[in-house]
Structures are given as C-alpha cells and as structure tokens.
Design a protein around this motif. Structure first.
Motif, PDB file in Angstrom:
ATOM      1  N   SER A 210     -24.073  71.390 106.263  1.00 40.19           N
ATOM      2  CA  SER A 210     -24.511  70.767 107.522  1.00 40.19           C
ATOM      3  C   SER A 210     -23.892  69.392 107.732  1.00 40.19           C
ATOM      4  O   SER A 210     -24.149  68.751 108.748  1.00 40.19           O
ATOM      5  CB  SER A 210     -26.035  70.648 107.542  1.00 40.19           C
ATOM      6  OG  SER A 210     -26.486  69.866 106.457  1.00 40.19           O
ATOM      7  N   ALA A 246     -20.857  63.761 110.685  1.00 40.05           N
ATOM      8  CA  ALA A 246     -21.886  64.415 111.491  1.00 40.05           C
ATOM      9  C   ALA A 246     -22.777  65.297 110.624  1.00 40.05           C
ATOM     10  O   ALA A 246     -22.290  66.192 109.920  1.00 40.05           O
ATOM     11  CB  ALA A 246     -21.237  65.262 112.583  1.00 40.05           C
ATOM     12  N   SER A 248     -25.693  68.013 110.979  1.00 41.33           N
ATOM     13  CA  SER A 248     -26.209  68.892 112.029  1.00 41.33           C
ATOM     14  C   SER A 248     -27.111  69.953 111.417  1.00 41.33           C
ATOM     15  O   SER A 248     -26.672  71.071 111.116  1.00 41.33           O
ATOM     16  CB  SER A 248     -25.047  69.568 112.783  1.00 41.33           C
ATOM     17  OG  SER A 248     -24.149  68.596 113.282  1.00 41.33           O
ATOM     18  N   ALA A 252     -32.662  70.887 114.676  1.00 43.46           N
ATOM     19  CA  ALA A 252     -32.765  69.447 114.881  1.00 43.46           C
ATOM     20  C   ALA A 252     -33.752  69.124 115.989  1.00 43.46           C
ATOM     21  O   ALA A 252     -33.751  69.760 117.049  1.00 43.46           O
ATOM     22  CB  ALA A 252     -31.399  68.875 115.218  1.00 43.46           C
ATOM     23  N   HIS A 255     -31.204  63.840 118.342  1.00 42.26           N
ATOM     24  CA  HIS A 255     -29.871  63.413 117.908  1.00 42.26           C
ATOM     25  C   HIS A 255     -29.792  61.893 117.978  1.00 42.26           C
ATOM     26  O   HIS A 255     -30.010  61.298 119.040  1.00 42.26           O
ATOM     27  CB  HIS A 255     -28.795  64.041 118.808  1.00 42.26           C
ATOM     28  CG  HIS A 255     -27.396  63.632 118.452  1.00 42.26           C
ATOM     29  ND1 HIS A 255     -26.342  63.751 119.334  1.00 42.26           N
ATOM     30  CD2 HIS A 255     -26.871  63.097 117.318  1.00 42.26           C
ATOM     31  CE1 HIS A 255     -25.233  63.313 118.753  1.00 42.26           C
ATOM     32  NE2 HIS A 255     -25.524  62.905 117.533  1.00 42.26           N
ATOM     33  N   ALA A 306     -30.552  65.541 113.985  1.00 39.35           N
ATOM     34  CA  ALA A 306     -29.094  65.431 113.918  1.00 39.35           C
ATOM     35  C   ALA A 306     -28.705  63.954 113.901  1.00 39.35           C
ATOM     36  O   ALA A 306     -29.268  63.148 114.638  1.00 39.35           O
ATOM     37  CB  ALA A 306     -28.456  66.130 115.103  1.00 39.35           C
ATOM     38  N   THR A 308     -25.159  61.443 113.781  1.00 39.23           N
ATOM     39  CA  THR A 308     -23.706  61.287 113.784  1.00 39.23           C
ATOM     40  C   THR A 308     -23.371  59.841 113.492  1.00 39.23           C
ATOM     41  O   THR A 308     -23.844  58.933 114.178  1.00 39.23           O
ATOM     42  CB  THR A 308     -23.101  61.682 115.146  1.00 39.23           C
ATOM     43  OG1 THR A 308     -23.530  63.005 115.482  1.00 39.23           O
ATOM     44  CG2 THR A 308     -21.583  61.651 115.075  1.00 39.23           C
TER      45      THR A 308
END
Length: 493
Positions: A210, A246, A248, A252, A255, A306, A308
């Motif tokens: 992930s 990232a 993921s 999720a 974000h 999530a 990033t």
C-alpha cells in the motif's frame, strides 16, 4: 528493544533500575513506590536528602543498587506536577523522565523502568520517552551505544491496550529516529538524489504494497513546470528532486497530503548567509525528513486514512548557474514569482509541492518546513508555529498538544500580503522585514486555493544546537513526526 514485565524491579537482571522521584517537603520520594522494597524506598529518600536530589524535570542521578540484583539504581525527576498520563501534561512528565534517564544511560546493555505505568496511557508515555531518549548517531565516529534492552515495569502486561501502546511507541520512535538520522547526516552524503534513494529504501523496508514512491528528476521537473525547485536547485552540481510517497489503504476514510521542505544544504545562494552558524543549514531538510517517516509510520500502523507525502528536495548553492536576485520563476500551475532574495528559497520549492499536493484534491494539506529565522525570533528554540485556515490550524494545535510537542497558533494578517507585491511578477518571494514568519505563511497560502491547509514552521525546534533535555538529543530532534502521526490517527478514528 522494549518489553513489559510485572516482576519486582529488585529481582530484574538488568544493569540499572530507574525510579521516578518527586519532591516531598525537603526530601524526594519514589513515585509508584509499591513496586519497590521498603528498604529501597527508604534508601532513595535518605540518599536524596544527603545528595541534594530535588526530583526536578530532567534531573538524573545514579546511586548504588543496594537491595537490587542490578548494580545501579537511577532516579529520574518527575517534576512537581501530577503524573496522570490521561492528561497531556502528565503524559509529558512521564515521557521526559523516562527519556532523560535512557539518554543519560548510554553504554548500558539493559535498564528497567519502574515509573508510574498503571494503565495503557502511562505505558504509552513511558515507552515513547524511553525509546526517544535511547538514540545515538554514530555514523561518523564511535560513541557509547544507546541502551539496548528496556524493560517497563507495569501491572498491565497482559492488557491488549498496553501491548498496542507499546507496539505503537516502537513504530513512532523508529520514525523519529529515522528523521533525526537524516537531519544529522552530513550534506556531502545527503544531497537530493541521495535523499530520494534513502526514501526508496525506507519505503521498501516498510514491506507493504500500500506504500508507493515516485521520484521526479531535474528533467521531469522542468517538463512539469516545477519552476521553484528547478530555480533553487540550478546553482548546485547536484540537481533537485521531487519525491512522492503515497500510502493508499484499501478502505481509506479520507486523504491527507503532507508537504516537506527538503533543502539538503542552504548556503543562501547568491544572497549568501554569514559564515557563522552556516553548518547548521544541513538541517534545512528536516521537514521533508519528518514527512517521509510520518507516511512510512502511518503505513506500518495500517491507519485507515490515505496519506501522500511530497518531499521538495534541492541544494541551494551559489555558482555561475545559480538563480539571481531579480530572476522570475514560474511555479507549477503558472504563478510567477520575482526572486528578490535567493535565501528565501524554501517557500519556492514548497510552492511547487503544495500545488502538486492540491492537484490531487486531498481533504487537508499540511506543510512542514524550517522556513524562517523569524520563527525563532518570535517563539524561541523549542516552540514551533502553526498557521493556516482556522479549522486546520486548530486541528494541528490539538494534535500537537496530545502528542506532547509545542506548537503555537499564529495569524496570517491580510495587510502583510501587500508586502509581497512585485512590479514584474504575480508576487515577490519576500516582503517586509517585520512579521517575516507570517509573511512566509501568506506566500504559501497563495498556492493552496480553498483547500483546508496548515503550515508548520519548525526552524528552531528541528535542530538542537544547545544542550540535550528530556528525550531530546543535540542535533536533529525529529520534531513534527509525533504531531503529524497523531493528526493522522485522529483523522482515521
């Protein structure tokens, strides 16, 4: 390595037993004394009075281990406040007491911590502090190794919440240590491409599908319109990078984007800094280091949100190819910036990172940067600043409070925006001298649109040039990791 035990500290086969003490009248007394033999409690009180031990925060004293299997008894100060780990203040007292002890006990193979740890919250605080204090950076010269094995004495060894707290503390400490290692690494070894390679290694070591990483080199940056990164990095023989990490998860709940400043060395460029103190500018990548290890920690903990991370990596050097005061650069997305001072470079690379982050439409974007010397003028060396949209700023302050890090909310006064006007571009990269930290935040605000956003300026707290304290060593501190991880956990829940 850290583990839980319900054995009597007197019977543990370790090098040292650590006991927390507080002042009581003119003496000091052990806290959680029910774990200790009565004669040992009396010894601590008697020796404490004789030796002038006060129980103050960060006080660590060694005594003979009379009545112990261990050769050494260590007392660590818990200050004069309540040690209820259910409150942020109480948890921080436990963290600092445990961390001050393990930081002082380098060279020992094993220690037992007989601090107040009657529930999962206390286990979490003591374990975090102990692990954060047990840090050493020995890449370039030999030194005493940190404590190798830590046993935490508690009656809740079989409690699921306590076991989970211990596991989380280990992940958190590894993230902070990884951040510290990057900050402490010499800039001839940590340049943008090298940082990107270490990020790849960290992602691979996390061992989860992930978690993905993408690296844009100087050609991809130029083609993608990342004019801030290209402009700042063009003076160096070691070109810039933008690293996207990232996480993921399959389900999720939201974000969050994290953007970190990664100036691997900041000479100031053509607007060169004074020589005195420039060696500390190897730490100008502390924001990117914190972002990398926060994302990796979130993945290791399996948080259902999530995340990033954007690492904005460049080396700011003076040369025949360096950008000049009065150059105009075009940030990704098209806004133009007149460079009036090449030492205000962090906001240029962060602008590119913020635009890239916002393009993915996250629910929240948070940036963290050693951005301005004005932060230290305003808040000193231990308190970081938070700016941004009102709700996001409040959320970050709350997360920091719970994590035990000092972040103070600061405004973004609209009248300071006028100082960023340029006659030839959309805006200039510097404004008025006074309120410089706030003006830098206003500059970044130009690149987030309507996205909820918080900006963390950690210029002073990211690198400790003074004396160690609590669980904080000299050099890289890893500031921000604990706050960002707690923010993600709160979002996940």
């Amino acid at each position: 390595m850290i583990s839980l035990t319900s054995s009597s500290p007197a019977e543990l086969d370790v090098d040292a037993v650590v006991v927390g003490v507080q002042a009581q009248g003119t003496s000091v007394v052990p806290v959680a004394a029910d774990w200790l033999p009565a004669e040992l409690t009396r010894q601590i009180t008697q020796d404490g009075a004789r030796l002038g031990i006060t129980g103050a925060v960060d006080e660590v004293r060694r005594l003979p281990g009379t009545g112990l299997r261990a050769a050494m008894l260590v007392v660590t100060g818990l200050g004069d406040g309540p040690t209820d780990a259910g409150t942020p203040a109480g948890a921080e007292l436990l963290r600092r007491a445990a961390g001050a002890a393990t930081r002082e006990l380098t060279g020992l193979d094993s220690v037992a911590l007989a601090l107040p740890a009657q529930d999962a919250d206390a286990v979490a605080a003591v374990a975090e502090g102990a692990l954060l204090g047990a840090y050493g950076f020995a890449r370039y010269h030999a030194q005493d190794a940190p404590v190798g094995r830590i046993e935490l004495v508690t009656p809740v060894v079989k409690d699921k919440a306590a076991k989970a707290a211990l596991a989380r503390a280990e992940v958190l400490a590894e993230a902070v240590h990884g951040t510290r290692d990057l900050v402490n690494t010499a800039p001839n070894d940590l340049y943008p491409a090298a940082f990107a390679d270490l990020a790849k290694a960290a992602v691979k070591a996390a061992g989860t599908r992930s978690l993905k990483i993408t690296v844009l080199d100087e050609k991809a940056l130029a083609a993608g319109g990342y004019g801030g990164l290209v402009g700042v990095g063009q003076g160096s023989a070691r070109p810039p990078r933008l690293v996207k990490v990232a996480y993921s998860p399959s389900k999720a709940s939201g974000h969050v984007a994290l953007v970190g400043k990664g100036i691997t060395f900041d000479s100031g460029g053509i607007s060169i800094k004074p020589a005195a103190g420039m060696e500390a500018m190897k730490s100008d990548m502390a924001g990117a280091a914190a972002v990398l290890h926060t994302v990796v920690a979130a993945a290791r903990l399996g948080l259902p949100v999530a995340v990033t991370g954007w690492l904005c990596l460049a080396e700011n050097m003076p040369s025949g190819t360096a950008q000049r005061p009065s150059d105009v650069v075009t940030i990704r997305g098209g806004k133009t910036v007149e460079v009036l001072n090449t030492d205000a470079e962090g906001r240029l690379v962060m602008a590119d990172g913020l635009v890239a982050a916002v393009e993915e439409k996250p629910d929240l974007v948070v940036d963290i940067a050693t951005l301005t010397g004005a932060q230290m003028v305003a808040l000193g060396h231990r308190v970081s600043a938070v700016m941004g949209t009102d709700e996001a700023r409040a959320e970050l302050v709350d997360a920091a409070h719970g994590a035990g890090e000092q972040f103070w909310p600061m405004p973004l006064p609209a009248d300071l925006r006028a100082g960023l006007k340029s006659k030839v571009a959309d805006l200039a990269n510097i404004g008025d001298r006074f309120g410089g930290m706030l003006t830098a935040g206003i500059f970044l605000q130009e690149f987030v649109g309507t996205t909820p956003w918080a900006h963390l300026d950690v210029a002073g707290p990211a690198f400790n040039e003074r004396t160690p304290f609590g669980y904080t060593p000299v050099g890289g501190t890893g500031v921000g990791v604990r706050t960002l991880l707690r923010l993600l956990e709160q979002r996940a829940s």
